[in-house]
Write a protein that holds these residues in place. Sequence first.
Motif, PDB file in Angstrom:
ATOM      1  N   ASP A  46      45.906  52.989  31.237  1.00  0.00           N
ATOM      2  CA  ASP A  46      44.772  54.003  31.464  1.00  0.00           C
ATOM      3  C   ASP A  46      44.006  53.701  32.797  1.00  0.00           C
ATOM      4  O   ASP A  46      44.108  52.740  33.460  1.00  0.00           O
ATOM      5  N   VAL A  47      43.614  54.839  33.504  1.00  0.00           N
ATOM      6  CA  VAL A  47      42.876  54.537  34.737  1.00  0.00           C
ATOM      7  C   VAL A  47      41.274  54.885  34.301  1.00  0.00           C
ATOM      8  O   VAL A  47      40.874  56.018  33.812  1.00  0.00           O
ATOM      9  N   LEU A  48      40.712  53.996  34.896  1.00  0.00           N
ATOM     10  CA  LEU A  48      39.183  53.941  34.789  1.00  0.00           C
ATOM     11  C   LEU A  48      38.603  54.224  35.876  1.00  0.00           C
ATOM     12  O   LEU A  48      38.890  53.805  37.069  1.00  0.00           O
ATOM     13  N   THR A  49      37.331  54.934  35.888  1.00  0.00           N
ATOM     14  CA  THR A  49      36.514  55.230  37.066  1.00  0.00           C
ATOM     15  C   THR A  49      35.171  54.722  36.841  1.00  0.00           C
ATOM     16  O   THR A  49      34.699  54.926  35.877  1.00  0.00           O
ATOM     17  N   LEU A  50      34.892  53.576  37.768  1.00  0.00           N
ATOM     18  CA  LEU A  50      33.584  52.693  37.171  1.00  0.00           C
ATOM     19  C   LEU A  50      32.733  52.644  38.702  1.00  0.00           C
ATOM     20  O   LEU A  50      33.187  52.518  39.842  1.00  0.00           O
ATOM     21  N   PRO A  51      31.404  52.733  38.165  1.00  0.00           N
ATOM     22  CA  PRO A  51      30.352  52.516  39.457  1.00  0.00           C
ATOM     23  C   PRO A  51      30.376  50.968  39.672  1.00  0.00           C
ATOM     24  O   PRO A  51      30.208  50.370  38.694  1.00  0.00           O
ATOM     25  N   VAL A  52      30.558  50.609  40.942  1.00  0.00           N
ATOM     26  CA  VAL A  52      30.405  49.029  41.253  1.00  0.00           C
ATOM     27  C   VAL A  52      29.514  49.114  42.505  1.00  0.00           C
ATOM     28  O   VAL A  52      29.874  49.403  43.552  1.00  0.00           O
ATOM     29  N   GLY A  53      28.249  48.752  42.281  1.00  0.00           N
ATOM     30  CA  GLY A  53      27.223  48.627  43.218  1.00  0.00           C
ATOM     31  C   GLY A  53      26.994  50.317  43.847  1.00  0.00           C
ATOM     32  O   GLY A  53      26.622  51.045  43.159  1.00  0.00           O
ATOM     33  N   ARG A  54      27.108  50.420  44.942  1.00  0.00           N
ATOM     34  CA  ARG A  54      26.908  51.756  45.782  1.00  0.00           C
ATOM     35  C   ARG A  54      28.430  52.252  45.601  1.00  0.00           C
ATOM     36  O   ARG A  54      28.501  53.438  46.400  1.00  0.00           O
ATOM     37  N   HIS A  55      29.576  51.755  45.236  1.00  0.00           N
ATOM     38  CA  HIS A  55      30.963  52.378  45.332  1.00  0.00           C
ATOM     39  C   HIS A  55      31.209  52.852  43.945  1.00  0.00           C
ATOM     40  O   HIS A  55      30.710  52.361  43.023  1.00  0.00           O
ATOM     41  N   VAL A  56      32.186  53.428  44.067  1.00  0.00           N
ATOM     42  CA  VAL A  56      33.223  53.926  42.815  1.00  0.00           C
ATOM     43  C   VAL A  56      34.401  53.232  42.925  1.00  0.00           C
ATOM     44  O   VAL A  56      34.983  53.332  44.192  1.00  0.00           O
ATOM     45  N   LYS A  57      34.818  52.780  41.922  1.00  0.00           N
ATOM     46  CA  LYS A  57      36.256  51.947  41.932  1.00  0.00           C
ATOM     47  C   LYS A  57      37.161  52.741  40.887  1.00  0.00           C
ATOM     48  O   LYS A  57      36.671  52.870  39.774  1.00  0.00           O
ATOM     49  N   LEU A  58      38.548  53.021  41.256  1.00  0.00           N
ATOM     50  CA  LEU A  58      39.484  53.466  40.203  1.00  0.00           C
ATOM     51  C   LEU A  58      40.297  52.208  40.163  1.00  0.00           C
ATOM     52  O   LEU A  58      41.012  51.650  41.129  1.00  0.00           O
ATOM     53  N   ILE A  59      40.567  51.823  38.685  1.00  0.00           N
ATOM     54  CA  ILE A  59      41.382  50.874  38.441  1.00  0.00           C
ATOM     55  C   ILE A  59      42.507  51.455  37.419  1.00  0.00           C
ATOM     56  O   ILE A  59      42.079  52.251  36.744  1.00  0.00           O
ATOM     57  N   GLU A  60      43.656  50.679  37.248  1.00  0.00           N
ATOM     58  CA  GLU A  60      44.271  51.062  36.382  1.00  0.00           C
ATOM     59  C   GLU A  60      44.580  49.482  35.412  1.00  0.00           C
ATOM     60  O   GLU A  60      44.657  48.584  36.142  1.00  0.00           O
ATOM     61  N   VAL A  61      44.492  49.712  34.091  1.00  0.00           N
ATOM     62  CA  VAL A  61      44.623  48.616  33.268  1.00  0.00           C
ATOM     63  C   VAL A  61      46.228  48.187  33.312  1.00  0.00           C
ATOM     64  O   VAL A  61      46.896  49.064  32.760  1.00  0.00           O
ATOM     65  N   LEU A  62      46.567  46.933  33.750  1.00  0.00           N
ATOM     66  CA  LEU A  62      48.009  46.518  33.616  1.00  0.00           C
ATOM     67  C   LEU A  62      48.067  45.788  32.394  1.00  0.00           C
ATOM     68  O   LEU A  62      49.158  45.661  31.581  1.00  0.00           O
ATOM     69  N   GLN A  63      47.095  45.016  31.801  1.00  0.00           N
ATOM     70  CA  GLN A  63      47.249  44.243  30.406  1.00  0.00           C
ATOM     71  C   GLN A  63      45.712  43.915  29.993  1.00  0.00           C
ATOM     72  O   GLN A  63      44.674  43.988  30.789  1.00  0.00           O
ATOM     73  N   LEU A  64      45.652  43.843  28.653  1.00  0.00           N
ATOM     74  CA  LEU A  64      44.415  43.639  28.071  1.00  0.00           C
ATOM     75  C   LEU A  64      43.921  42.067  27.959  1.00  0.00           C
ATOM     76  O   LEU A  64      44.849  41.402  27.675  1.00  0.00           O
ATOM     77  N   PRO A  65      42.899  41.860  28.670  1.00  0.00           N
ATOM     78  CA  PRO A  65      42.604  40.503  28.718  1.00  0.00           C
ATOM     79  C   PRO A  65      42.359  39.913  27.428  1.00  0.00           C
ATOM     80  O   PRO A  65      41.931  40.323  26.489  1.00  0.00           O
ATOM     81  N   GLU A  66      42.665  38.577  27.182  1.00  0.00           N
ATOM     82  CA  GLU A  66      42.613  37.586  25.836  1.00  0.00           C
ATOM     83  C   GLU A  66      41.047  37.183  25.803  1.00  0.00           C
ATOM     84  O   GLU A  66      40.553  37.100  24.791  1.00  0.00           O
ATOM     85  N   ARG A  67      40.409  37.045  26.986  1.00  0.00           N
ATOM     86  CA  ARG A  67      39.073  36.220  26.975  1.00  0.00           C
ATOM     87  C   ARG A  67      38.270  36.707  28.420  1.00  0.00           C
ATOM     88  O   ARG A  67      38.984  37.137  29.149  1.00  0.00           O
ATOM     89  N   ARG A  68      37.334  36.289  28.338  1.00  0.00           N
ATOM     90  CA  ARG A  68      36.467  36.336  29.579  1.00  0.00           C
ATOM     91  C   ARG A  68      36.516  35.126  30.396  1.00  0.00           C
ATOM     92  O   ARG A  68      35.910  34.051  30.004  1.00  0.00           O
ATOM     93  N   GLY A  69      37.574  35.114  31.115  1.00  0.00           N
ATOM     94  CA  GLY A  69      37.973  33.919  31.970  1.00  0.00           C
ATOM     95  C   GLY A  69      37.429  33.834  33.427  1.00  0.00           C
ATOM     96  O   GLY A  69      36.631  34.768  33.787  1.00  0.00           O
ATOM     97  N   PRO A  70      37.996  33.170  34.356  1.00  0.00           N
ATOM     98  CA  PRO A  70      37.481  33.259  35.653  1.00  0.00           C
ATOM     99  C   PRO A  70      38.011  34.529  36.307  1.00  0.00           C
ATOM    100  O   PRO A  70      39.004  35.160  35.914  1.00  0.00           O
ATOM    101  N   PRO A  71      37.466  34.841  37.442  1.00  0.00           N
ATOM    102  CA  PRO A  71      37.641  36.176  38.024  1.00  0.00           C
ATOM    103  C   PRO A  71      39.029  36.352  38.294  1.00  0.00           C
ATOM    104  O   PRO A  71      39.437  37.520  38.233  1.00  0.00           O
ATOM    105  N   ARG A  72      39.857  35.233  38.907  1.00  0.00           N
ATOM    106  CA  ARG A  72      41.220  35.668  39.209  1.00  0.00           C
ATOM    107  C   ARG A  72      42.052  35.851  38.123  1.00  0.00           C
ATOM    108  O   ARG A  72      42.834  36.759  38.361  1.00  0.00           O
ATOM    109  N   GLU A  73      41.639  35.529  36.787  1.00  0.00           N
ATOM    110  CA  GLU A  73      42.226  35.797  35.692  1.00  0.00           C
ATOM    111  C   GLU A  73      42.069  37.205  35.222  1.00  0.00           C
ATOM    112  O   GLU A  73      43.064  37.921  34.811  1.00  0.00           O
ATOM    113  N   ALA A  74      40.910  37.723  35.317  1.00  0.00           N
ATOM    114  CA  ALA A  74      40.455  38.931  35.430  1.00  0.00           C
ATOM    115  C   ALA A  74      41.158  40.125  36.056  1.00  0.00           C
ATOM    116  O   ALA A  74      41.714  41.021  35.637  1.00  0.00           O
ATOM    117  N   GLN A  75      41.409  39.657  37.315  1.00  0.00           N
ATOM    118  CA  GLN A  75      41.777  40.389  38.396  1.00  0.00           C
ATOM    119  C   GLN A  75      43.524  40.684  38.007  1.00  0.00           C
ATOM    120  O   GLN A  75      43.993  41.670  38.747  1.00  0.00           O
TER     121      GLN A  75
END
Length: 85
Positions: A46-75
């Motif tokens: 899925d491709v998500l369009t998200l507001p982040v601060g004053r910008h808009v980000k387009l992201i593609e979900v590559l895998q579903l995370p298991e937990r809320r871990g460190p930022p590197r794991e989330a990225q």
Amino acid sequence: MRIDRLLCTLRFVRTRSAARKLVDQGHIRRNGERVLRPSRDIAVGDVLTLPVGRHVKLIEVLQLPERRGPPREAQECYRELDPGA
């Protein structure tokens, strides 16, 4: 996975209630369509369009995370897309 939980585990928001607020205000899009419910399921690819601060980000979900871990794991779970490309 629910979109409110995904946004929290990928660290775009701090809490699920903040994610619900973004969805309720109509700021999130999934594959170009506005998401109207925080319980909306998100799948890999899925491709998500998200507001982040004053910008808009387009992201593609590559895998579903298991937990809320460190930022590197989330990225590792998503890829940013260039909206100008």
